[in-house]
Design a protein around this motif. Structure first.
Motif, PDB file in Angstrom:
ATOM      1  N   PRO A 277       6.216 -31.011  84.699  1.00 50.20           N
ATOM      2  CA  PRO A 277       5.281 -29.884  84.777  1.00 50.20           C
ATOM      3  C   PRO A 277       5.547 -28.940  85.951  1.00 50.20           C
ATOM      4  CG  PRO A 277       4.097 -31.915  84.268  1.00 50.20           C
ATOM      5  CD  PRO A 277       5.512 -32.309  84.572  1.00 50.20           C
ATOM      6  N   ASP A 278       6.175 -29.454  87.043  1.00 47.23           N
ATOM      7  CA  ASP A 278       6.464 -28.580  88.190  1.00 47.23           C
ATOM      8  C   ASP A 278       7.753 -27.774  88.004  1.00 47.23           C
ATOM      9  OD1 ASP A 278       8.450 -30.461  88.468  1.00 47.23           O
ATOM     10  OD2 ASP A 278       7.838 -31.157  90.457  1.00 47.23           O
ATOM     11  N   GLY A 279       8.431 -27.926  86.858  1.00 53.65           N
ATOM     12  CA  GLY A 279       9.628 -27.149  86.570  1.00 53.65           C
ATOM     13  C   GLY A 279      10.927 -27.835  86.923  1.00 53.65           C
ATOM     14  N   THR A 280      10.874 -29.083  87.382  1.00 53.40           N
ATOM     15  CA  THR A 280      12.091 -29.825  87.709  1.00 53.40           C
ATOM     16  C   THR A 280      12.689 -30.410  86.432  1.00 53.40           C
ATOM     17  OG1 THR A 280      11.190 -30.420  89.867  1.00 53.40           O
ATOM     18  CG2 THR A 280      13.065 -31.705  89.067  1.00 53.40           C
ATOM     19  N   ALA A 281      13.971 -30.145  86.212  1.00 52.23           N
ATOM     20  CA  ALA A 281      14.650 -30.634  84.999  1.00 52.23           C
ATOM     21  C   ALA A 281      15.670 -31.689  85.368  1.00 52.23           C
ATOM     22  CB  ALA A 281      15.329 -29.487  84.269  1.00 52.23           C
ATOM     23  N   ASP A 282      15.728 -32.734  84.540  1.00 51.89           N
ATOM     24  CA  ASP A 282      16.685 -33.811  84.770  1.00 51.89           C
ATOM     25  C   ASP A 282      17.275 -34.265  83.439  1.00 51.89           C
ATOM     26  OD1 ASP A 282      16.593 -34.483  87.685  1.00 51.89           O
ATOM     27  OD2 ASP A 282      14.458 -34.774  87.229  1.00 51.89           O
ATOM     28  N   ILE A 283      18.531 -34.747  83.532  1.00 49.51           N
ATOM     29  CA  ILE A 283      19.160 -35.377  82.380  1.00 49.51           C
ATOM     30  C   ILE A 283      18.666 -36.821  82.316  1.00 49.51           C
ATOM     31  CG2 ILE A 283      21.360 -36.095  81.372  1.00 49.51           C
ATOM     32  CD1 ILE A 283      22.690 -33.765  82.818  1.00 49.51           C
ATOM     33  N   LEU A 284      18.150 -37.231  81.177  1.00 45.42           N
ATOM     34  CA  LEU A 284      17.576 -38.567  81.045  1.00 45.42           C
ATOM     35  C   LEU A 284      18.672 -39.617  80.939  1.00 45.42           C
ATOM     36  CD1 LEU A 284      14.595 -37.930  78.598  1.00 45.42           C
ATOM     37  CD2 LEU A 284      14.578 -38.105  81.089  1.00 45.42           C
ATOM     38  N   ALA A 285      18.416 -40.749  81.560  1.00 40.06           N
ATOM     39  CA  ALA A 285      19.368 -41.858  81.560  1.00 40.06           C
ATOM     40  C   ALA A 285      19.188 -42.673  80.284  1.00 40.06           C
ATOM     41  CB  ALA A 285      19.163 -42.721  82.798  1.00 40.06           C
ATOM     42  N   VAL A 286      19.733 -42.145  79.199  1.00 39.86           N
ATOM     43  CA  VAL A 286      19.696 -42.838  77.913  1.00 39.86           C
ATOM     44  C   VAL A 286      21.103 -43.337  77.617  1.00 39.86           C
ATOM     45  CG1 VAL A 286      19.238 -42.617  75.450  1.00 39.86           C
ATOM     46  CG2 VAL A 286      17.814 -41.381  77.101  1.00 39.86           C
TER      47      VAL A 286
ATOM     48  N   ARG B 215      34.834 -22.897  74.634  1.00 38.99           N
ATOM     49  CA  ARG B 215      36.064 -22.516  75.330  1.00 38.99           C
ATOM     50  C   ARG B 215      35.774 -21.991  76.731  1.00 38.99           C
ATOM     51  NH1 ARG B 215      39.439 -19.353  70.510  1.00 38.99           N
ATOM     52  NH2 ARG B 215      39.659 -21.160  69.128  1.00 38.99           N
ATOM     53  N   GLU B 216      34.572 -21.450  76.938  1.00 38.52           N
ATOM     54  CA  GLU B 216      34.245 -20.864  78.239  1.00 38.52           C
ATOM     55  C   GLU B 216      33.958 -21.916  79.300  1.00 38.52           C
ATOM     56  OE1 GLU B 216      32.979 -20.025  75.404  1.00 38.52           O
ATOM     57  OE2 GLU B 216      33.179 -17.856  75.096  1.00 38.52           O
ATOM     58  N   TRP B 217      33.517 -23.120  78.885  1.00 41.91           N
ATOM     59  CA  TRP B 217      33.192 -24.152  79.850  1.00 41.91           C
ATOM     60  C   TRP B 217      33.301 -25.511  79.181  1.00 41.91           C
ATOM     61  CZ3 TRP B 217      29.254 -20.358  78.862  1.00 41.91           C
ATOM     62  CH2 TRP B 217      28.357 -20.709  77.848  1.00 41.91           C
ATOM     63  N   ASN B 218      33.515 -26.562  80.018  1.00 46.93           N
ATOM     64  CA  ASN B 218      33.557 -27.912  79.473  1.00 46.93           C
ATOM     65  C   ASN B 218      32.142 -28.457  79.369  1.00 46.93           C
ATOM     66  OD1 ASN B 218      32.784 -29.053  82.022  1.00 46.93           O
ATOM     67  ND2 ASN B 218      34.915 -28.962  82.702  1.00 46.93           N
ATOM     68  N   ILE B 219      32.022 -29.671  78.841  1.00 47.94           N
ATOM     69  CA  ILE B 219      30.692 -30.185  78.534  1.00 47.94           C
ATOM     70  C   ILE B 219      29.882 -30.446  79.808  1.00 47.94           C
ATOM     71  CG2 ILE B 219      31.314 -32.638  78.451  1.00 47.94           C
ATOM     72  CD1 ILE B 219      29.579 -32.691  75.821  1.00 47.94           C
ATOM     73  N   ASP B 220      30.527 -30.889  80.897  1.00 44.83           N
ATOM     74  CA  ASP B 220      29.784 -31.123  82.145  1.00 44.83           C
ATOM     75  C   ASP B 220      29.239 -29.809  82.703  1.00 44.83           C
ATOM     76  OD1 ASP B 220      30.200 -33.868  82.106  1.00 44.83           O
ATOM     77  OD2 ASP B 220      32.107 -33.719  83.185  1.00 44.83           O
TER      78      ASP B 220
ATOM     79  N   GLY C 287      28.583 -27.187  80.909  1.00 39.52           N
ATOM     80  CA  GLY C 287      27.543 -26.751  79.984  1.00 39.52           C
ATOM     81  C   GLY C 287      26.233 -27.471  80.209  1.00 39.52           C
ATOM     82  N   LEU C 288      26.313 -28.770  80.477  1.00 40.70           N
ATOM     83  CA  LEU C 288      25.091 -29.536  80.768  1.00 40.70           C
ATOM     84  C   LEU C 288      24.434 -29.039  82.054  1.00 40.70           C
ATOM     85  CD1 LEU C 288      26.294 -33.149  79.856  1.00 40.70           C
ATOM     86  CD2 LEU C 288      24.561 -31.801  78.646  1.00 40.70           C
ATOM     87  N   ALA C 289      25.249 -28.737  83.053  1.00 47.08           N
ATOM     88  CA  ALA C 289      24.706 -28.233  84.316  1.00 47.08           C
ATOM     89  C   ALA C 289      24.035 -26.876  84.113  1.00 47.08           C
ATOM     90  CB  ALA C 289      25.821 -28.133  85.360  1.00 47.08           C
ATOM     91  N   LYS C 290      24.646 -26.030  83.311  1.00 47.75           N
ATOM     92  CA  LYS C 290      24.053 -24.715  83.044  1.00 47.75           C
ATOM     93  C   LYS C 290      22.731 -24.861  82.294  1.00 47.75           C
ATOM     94  CE  LYS C 290      26.710 -21.501  81.337  1.00 47.75           C
ATOM     95  NZ  LYS C 290      26.368 -20.347  82.182  1.00 47.75           N
TER      96      LYS C 290
ATOM     97  N   LEU D 112      18.959 -23.716  83.433  1.00 44.81           N
ATOM     98  CA  LEU D 112      18.102 -22.824  82.643  1.00 44.81           C
ATOM     99  C   LEU D 112      16.727 -23.432  82.407  1.00 44.81           C
ATOM    100  CD1 LEU D 112      20.743 -21.646  80.019  1.00 44.81           C
ATOM    101  CD2 LEU D 112      19.618 -20.198  81.715  1.00 44.81           C
ATOM    102  N   LEU D 113      16.677 -24.749  82.268  1.00 42.22           N
ATOM    103  CA  LEU D 113      15.398 -25.416  82.035  1.00 42.22           C
ATOM    104  C   LEU D 113      14.566 -25.542  83.310  1.00 42.22           C
ATOM    105  CD1 LEU D 113      16.580 -28.247  79.628  1.00 42.22           C
ATOM    106  CD2 LEU D 113      15.012 -26.375  79.051  1.00 42.22           C
ATOM    107  N   THR D 114      15.230 -25.487  84.462  1.00 41.60           N
ATOM    108  CA  THR D 114      14.537 -25.624  85.745  1.00 41.60           C
ATOM    109  C   THR D 114      13.871 -24.306  86.124  1.00 41.60           C
ATOM    110  OG1 THR D 114      16.129 -27.286  86.519  1.00 41.60           O
ATOM    111  CG2 THR D 114      14.821 -26.141  88.196  1.00 41.60           C
ATOM    112  N   GLY D 115      12.624 -24.393  86.590  1.00 41.55           N
ATOM    113  CA  GLY D 115      11.954 -23.184  87.048  1.00 41.55           C
ATOM    114  C   GLY D 115      10.501 -23.114  86.625  1.00 41.55           C
ATOM    115  N   PRO D 116       9.847 -21.998  86.928  1.00 42.22           N
ATOM    116  CA  PRO D 116       8.432 -21.841  86.585  1.00 42.22           C
ATOM    117  C   PRO D 116       8.221 -21.990  85.087  1.00 42.22           C
ATOM    118  CG  PRO D 116       9.176 -20.084  88.040  1.00 42.22           C
ATOM    119  CD  PRO D 116      10.394 -20.813  87.596  1.00 42.22           C
TER     120      PRO D 116
END
Length: 448
Positions: free
Chosen positions: A352-361, A398-403, A405-408, A412-416
């Motif tokens: 809810p505070d806008g912090t985004a994380d990749i889940l450890a699945v 082609r513009e970026w690798n998967i790591d 892309g995940l970081a981008k 994008l998900l992080t924020g208000p």
């Protein structure tokens, strides 16, 4: 070349013109050059532009390609027209003349028209034979102008020399290829016919290949879209939004899918999957797996058990393709979400505070591979929290690798907090690769 109307420098005609007296070596060199420049893509319009770029001014002062409308819109061979009723579309025009815009007005690209049998174009389509007109009488030019309601046609065509070759593939007339020389140029002769027919034959093959490609892609997209949900109702305790974008070409049209499935006791299943492979078969496989997932979901199994059973179903179906899948089950009462993965990319969770994380699945094997069990992971999804499920087309290109892309995506998900539909649009705009070589499925679910 993006426009269907090509303007060439008329001053180059004298030096480039390949006339009827040209030797066999010169003609062979011309056809070899044409072969390397025509059919660089499987796009019908691009192919027609490439042909005219080769033919004008080498063979003529102006040229045009007309293709039967049904072939363009439906990808099917129409019946050979013999009565002047053929509906054809002007796909491309090229000119190397001093008054190019008169020709654009006379013969606009994308015009759909009927050429009566008394015209050279109609004769070529009706007989499937090349028509040579050494010089067009002024009276015939007037008749053509009246038929199309444009006086500029008579001014442009009177005294011109015509060579109209039918575009033949698989014994069918696809349309015609017309070349025109102005009164100031030498007229076409019998010696020009064989060269133009050879160029028309190569053009027809390329157009037919483009037709087959477009039809298969259209079939794959139609099948794919018919198997995806057309609307998702808001499940208990969740606000959902999704975006699905098909690939830009057949090589990428595959089996991405997503689903939101209501379960018992205020629980909801959230699913995103991706069939490896492309085309109609991948879309059909996607439909089978989506149906199986919905059936198993009705048993209200935990995600790990559901994927184990779905994997067994995939193996029993004896599919040629394997698939990945992320399955999540949200429980409104406990405020938790259980997730399991069959070789799929990890979901992301926004607090809810806008912090985004990749889940450890921990991902298990893709569907259709092995008989291993799947790990179950449980996370809190508090009110205002957002879960993001997606396919690899969103984070890999082609513009970026998967790591990268995940970081981008995480950035994008992080924020208000933003509206969930606005978040979808923002992510797709920022993350979709410019090449559009893969499908994209994105599913967002926000706890109320």
């Amino acid at each position: 070349m993006t426009s269907g109307f090509l303007i060439k420098d008329p001053r180059t005609r004298a030096g480039l013109r390949l006339d009827a007296a040209a030797g066999s070596q010169e003609r062979l060199a011309f056809l070899n050059d044409a072969s390397t420049r025509i059919g660089s893509t499987l796009d019908l319009a691009q192919t027609c532009r490439e042909v005219l770029d080769v033919a004008v001014p080498r063979c003529a002062d102006t040229g045009g390609i007309m293709v039967q409308e049904r072939l363009i819109t439906e990808g099917e061979f129409p019946v050979r027209p013999t009565d002047g009723s053929a509906l054809v579309r002007r796909v491309a025009t090229a000119v190397a003349v001093d008054n190019p815009w008169d020709w654009d007005t006379a013969f606009p690209v994308d015009e759909v028209a009927v050429y009566p049998p008394f015209l050279p174009q109609g004769q070529a389509m009706a007989t499937a034979r090349t028509v040579l007109v050494p010089r067009l009488d002024e009276s015939v030019a007037d008749e053509i102008a009246k038929a199309f309601g444009r006086d500029v046609i008579a001014r442009s065509l009177a005294g011109c020399s015509f060579l109209v070759a039918p575009l033949l593939a698989r014994g069918n007339v696809l349309g015609f290829f017309v070349l025109v020389r102005q009164p100031c140029s030498e007229p076409f002769q019998d010696g020009d016919v064989a060269l133009v027919e050879e160029l028309a034959a190569r053009t027809a093959i390329c157009i037919d290949n483009a037709r087959l490609y477009a039809r298969e892609r259209r079939t794959a997209l139609t099948l794919q879209s018919s198997l995806l949900p057309t609307g998702l109702n808001a499940p208990p305790g969740l606000e959902v939004a999704y975006r699905y974008l098909p690939a830009g070409d057949l090589a990428g049209v595959g089996g991405d899918w997503f689903d939101v499935i209501p379960l018992a006791a205020d629980r909801t299943a959230l699913v995103v999957g991706d069939v490896m492979g492309h085309g109609v078969r991948a879309a059909a496989t996607m439909g089978q797996l989506r149906t199986a997932t919905q059936t198993l979901a009705s048993l209200d199994l935990d995600p790990a058990e559901l994927l184990y059973r779905l994997n067994r179903v995939a193996q029993q179906l004896d599919l040629d393709q394997i698939a990945t899948c992320a399955y999540a089950r949200h429980d409104r009462t406990t405020g938790t979400v259980e997730i399991a993965s069959a070789g799929h990319l990890p979901p992301m969770l926004v607090q809810p505070d806008g912090t985004a994380d990749i889940l450890a699945v921990t991902p298990g094997p893709p569907l259709g591979v092995g008989t291993d069990t799947f790990d179950l992971a449980t996370f809190a999804l508090p009110p205002g929290g957002l879960l993001a499920l997606y396919t690899d087309g969103l984070v890999e290109g082609r513009e970026w690798n998967i790591d990268e892309g995940l970081a981008k995506l995480r950035g994008l998900l992080t924020g208000p907090p933003l509206g969930i539909d606005r978040i979808c649009d923002m992510i797709v705009r920022a993350q979709r690769p410019s090449t559009d070589r893969d499908d994209i499925a994105l599913l967002l679910a926000k706890a109320r």
